[in-house]
Enzyme design. Structure first.
Site, PDB file in Angstrom:
ATOM      1  N   ASP A 186      28.764 -13.528 -15.932  1.00 49.98           N
ATOM      2  CA  ASP A 186      27.720 -12.545 -15.636  1.00 49.98           C
ATOM      3  C   ASP A 186      27.192 -12.703 -14.218  1.00 49.98           C
ATOM      4  O   ASP A 186      26.362 -11.893 -13.780  1.00 49.98           O
ATOM      5  CB  ASP A 186      26.578 -12.642 -16.647  1.00 49.98           C
ATOM      6  CG  ASP A 186      26.003 -14.044 -16.739  1.00 49.98           C
ATOM      7  OD1 ASP A 186      26.730 -14.944 -17.191  1.00 49.98           O
ATOM      8  OD2 ASP A 186      24.836 -14.252 -16.363  1.00 49.98           O
ATOM      9  N   ASN A 187      27.652 -13.730 -13.496  1.00 47.41           N
ATOM     10  CA  ASN A 187      27.246 -13.933 -12.108  1.00 47.41           C
ATOM     11  C   ASN A 187      28.394 -13.691 -11.132  1.00 47.41           C
ATOM     12  O   ASN A 187      28.336 -14.136  -9.993  1.00 47.41           O
ATOM     13  CB  ASN A 187      26.720 -15.360 -11.906  1.00 47.41           C
ATOM     14  CG  ASN A 187      25.442 -15.621 -12.672  1.00 47.41           C
ATOM     15  OD1 ASN A 187      24.685 -14.700 -12.954  1.00 47.41           O
ATOM     16  ND2 ASN A 187      25.199 -16.870 -13.032  1.00 47.41           N
TER      17      ASN A 187
ATOM     18  N   ASP B  75       9.346 -14.314 -19.321  1.00 46.16           N
ATOM     19  CA  ASP B  75       8.251 -13.522 -18.760  1.00 46.16           C
ATOM     20  C   ASP B  75       8.717 -12.498 -17.727  1.00 46.16           C
ATOM     21  O   ASP B  75       7.930 -11.673 -17.270  1.00 46.16           O
ATOM     22  CB  ASP B  75       7.174 -14.432 -18.155  1.00 46.16           C
ATOM     23  CG  ASP B  75       7.691 -15.281 -16.994  1.00 46.16           C
ATOM     24  OD1 ASP B  75       8.816 -15.047 -16.507  1.00 46.16           O
ATOM     25  OD2 ASP B  75       6.952 -16.201 -16.576  1.00 46.16           O
ATOM     26  N   GLY B  76       9.992 -12.545 -17.359  1.00 50.47           N
ATOM     27  CA  GLY B  76      10.520 -11.570 -16.413  1.00 50.47           C
ATOM     28  C   GLY B  76      10.056 -11.751 -14.991  1.00 50.47           C
ATOM     29  O   GLY B  76      10.345 -10.911 -14.129  1.00 50.47           O
TER      30      GLY B  76
ATOM     31  N   ARG C 221      16.478  -7.088  -3.727  1.00 49.13           N
ATOM     32  CA  ARG C 221      17.883  -7.398  -3.456  1.00 49.13           C
ATOM     33  C   ARG C 221      18.673  -6.125  -3.199  1.00 49.13           C
ATOM     34  O   ARG C 221      18.476  -5.100  -3.858  1.00 49.13           O
ATOM     35  CB  ARG C 221      18.499  -8.165  -4.632  1.00 49.13           C
ATOM     36  CG  ARG C 221      19.952  -8.534  -4.397  1.00 49.13           C
ATOM     37  CD  ARG C 221      20.427  -9.632  -5.325  1.00 49.13           C
ATOM     38  NE  ARG C 221      20.477  -9.233  -6.722  1.00 49.13           N
ATOM     39  CZ  ARG C 221      20.795 -10.077  -7.705  1.00 49.13           C
ATOM     40  NH1 ARG C 221      21.043 -11.351  -7.445  1.00 49.13           N
ATOM     41  NH2 ARG C 221      20.830  -9.654  -8.954  1.00 49.13           N
TER      42      ARG C 221
ATOM     43  N   GLY D 287      17.209  -9.615 -17.337  1.00 49.58           N
ATOM     44  CA  GLY D 287      16.018 -10.084 -18.014  1.00 49.58           C
ATOM     45  C   GLY D 287      14.796 -10.177 -17.115  1.00 49.58           C
ATOM     46  O   GLY D 287      13.670 -10.249 -17.604  1.00 49.58           O
ATOM     47  N   ARG D 288      15.002 -10.191 -15.811  1.00 42.61           N
ATOM     48  CA  ARG D 288      13.862 -10.227 -14.891  1.00 42.61           C
ATOM     49  C   ARG D 288      14.168  -9.437 -13.627  1.00 42.61           C
ATOM     50  O   ARG D 288      13.622  -9.699 -12.560  1.00 42.61           O
ATOM     51  CB  ARG D 288      13.498 -11.670 -14.534  1.00 42.61           C
ATOM     52  CG  ARG D 288      14.589 -12.442 -13.828  1.00 42.61           C
ATOM     53  CD  ARG D 288      14.185 -13.885 -13.616  1.00 42.61           C
ATOM     54  NE  ARG D 288      15.194 -14.596 -12.849  1.00 42.61           N
ATOM     55  CZ  ARG D 288      14.970 -15.195 -11.694  1.00 42.61           C
ATOM     56  NH1 ARG D 288      13.782 -15.139 -11.142  1.00 42.61           N
ATOM     57  NH2 ARG D 288      15.931 -15.853 -11.075  1.00 42.61           N
TER      58      ARG D 288
END
Length: 497
Positions: A249-250, A122-123, A173, A90-91
């Site tokens: 998801d992490n 807002d990403g 990253r 999402g960001r």
């Protein structure tokens, strides 16, 4: 002129339903905060060009580099136990993949603008969480723990609105991949076995090539993920790390620590410690992390069932057998790590109880986790050399009741007499297992405050310098090893999204 990043984008060659192609959103006034020059060199990148206006423009998402195929990956996930069938980046936007000294690595921007998975967000990213991830991920790398890493942090010249108005930033990253347990859940939830198989084949080729030669490659892949996660979480515990948001998801299938949101480190030892403001019931508390890792891996196994066997009963049996191996793998890695922290080079019956009793005594007496083990190394007896009384007292002073430590230490010293003669090497060996410096939570917060409130990055630079040498004695920075007043109780972290 050669490309800024020599991209070779294998994930972008997967079917379109694996992601959404989208470019980063340009920002107003990008400014480089820090480039990780050592990592750039490992990746075979030109640090000078990355620090130039051309490089900073790409690192901020202002321009798309040659060869990049930017995309936001699709995935699902269990968040605090509740399944969400579609999450996705999402960001964050994956720019592409480079092949460096250590193999293929993803280059991803975090805070680079909205994507189709932003869910009305807002990403963007605020400067504080970007600096936290930079600092903690590089500290974890220096501690020897598998992790994503940070190539760069860039301010955007824009503001983001959270609880208040904050300066915006973008983090670059680097990861072995960004494939998560939730990536497999995304396709399993849709009954998309073809997509599930394509993802698994891609992951095997990238992370477990030997599994391709196994009788059941998908079972071998599952077993590999289980082993990596068991060993990873064991390493977390030996340095007092709390991830804070261990949603599926992490969890990276590469076995790297990923998504440094509300993460923190123990000060006073208490296995029930949970710093995250959103973990109201302690689901992801320090001592719960092995159990949650197995829970997450069980969700991965469920997603992979259609690939394990066409016979559902057999698939379930194979998955359960693989999952049953987690406990042994974790215990071996964890107790091996504790033995090294105690100066034990061999393993004997009773060692787990010895370590467990120390931890119990620490919890009952408010002892600092990192300082106890570091000072224990200085108080270890060696052949021909007894520890200085001051070294022993330095450990005792950490306990509310020092005699509780004394009773345990008597057992420890007896156990050390059963070890092979290591001469004068024991204390040095224990130093390499017990860091002097971790990202102390109060130091991280002070660093963030200086950067956000005063645009002062000197504390960030100093802390980064200290934390990249965690096992070294650094007398000039001795204050960075000190515990906070009150033992860090009441500290809270926030996810930063």
């Amino acid at each position: 002129m050669t490309a800024l990043f020599p991209f070779d984008n294998s994930y972008a060659r997967l079917p379109d339903r694996f992601f959404k192609r989208i470019a980063p959103t340009p920002v107003e006034a990008p400014r480089l905060v820090r480039l990780n020059r050592a990592l750039a060199e490992d990746l075979g990148l030109d640090a000078v060009r990355l620090e130039s206006p051309e490089g900073v423009s790409v690192l901020a998402g202002q321009h798309v580099a040659e060869g990049s195929e930017p995309l936001a990956a699709a995935y699902a996930g269990h968040q605090f136990g509740q399944f969400v069938p579609q999450l996705g980046d999402g960001r964050a936007i994956l720019l592409g993949e480079v092949v460096g000294r250590d193999g293929r690595r993803d280059i991803q921007l975090k805070g680079s603008g909205p994507t189709p998975f932003s869910r009305r967000g807002d990403g963007r990213a605020a400067l504080g969480p970007v600096l936290r991830e930079y600092l903690v991920s590089e500290a974890m790398h220096a501690l020897g723990i598998p992790t994503t890493r940070t190539l760069a942090a860039v301010t955007t010249g824009e503001q983001v609105i959270r609880e208040t108005v904050l300066p915006g930033a973008v983090l670059t990253r680097v990861a072995s991949s960004h494939i998560r347990v939730g990536s497999f859940q995304f396709f399993a939830a849709r009954g998309d076995v073809e997509g599930l198989r394509a993802l698994a084949d891609h992951a095997i080729a990238r992370h477990d090539p030997a599994a391709a030669e196994a009788d059941n490659p998908y079972l071998a892949f599952l077993e590999g993920v289980i082993r990596r996660q068991a060993e990873l979480v064991a390493r977390w515990l030996t340095v007092g790390f709390i991830h804070g948001v261990m949603n599926t998801d992490n969890m990276s299938i590469a076995g790297e620590t990923i998504d440094y949101g509300p993460c923190a480190f123990l000060d006073t030892y208490d296995p029930a410690t949970a710093f995250s403001s959103i973990d109201r019931h302690g689901r992801y508390a320090y001592g719960n992390q092995p159990r949650i890792a197995l829970w997450n891996l069980t969700r991965l196994a469920e997603a992979l069932l259609p690939l394990l066997s066409e016979d559902e009963t057999r698939a379930v049996a194979e998955a359960e057998a693989a999952l049953s191996g987690f406990a042994g793998l974790f215990e071996t890695a964890y107790h091996g790590g504790l033995n090294r922290k105690l100066g034990l080079a061999t393993t004997r019956d009773g060692d787990a109880a010895l370590a467990g009793d120390l931890l119990k005594t620490m919890a009952e007496n408010g002892a600092d986790f990192t300082l106890t083990f570091r000072r224990l190394g200085e108080a270890a007896p060696e052949a021909g050399s007894d520890p200085e009384p001051a070294a022993i007292e330095a450990v005792r002073s950490l306990f509310i009741d020092p005699t509780a430590f004394d009773r345990w230490a008597e057992r420890w010293r007896r156990r050390l007499t059963e070890e092979p003669d290591v001469g004068t090497a024991r204390r040095q060996s224990m130093r390499t297992a017990n860091p002097a410096f971790i990202p102390r939570n109060h130091r991280v917060e002070a660093m963030i405050e200086a950067a956000v409130e005063r645009q002062d990055f000197a504390p960030f630079d100093t802390l980064l310098t200290v934390l990249t040498r965690p096992y070294d004695d650094q007398p000039d920075f001795a204050q960075y090893a000190e515990a906070p007043e009150g033992g860090g109780r009441g500290y809270r972290t926030f996810c930063g999204t």
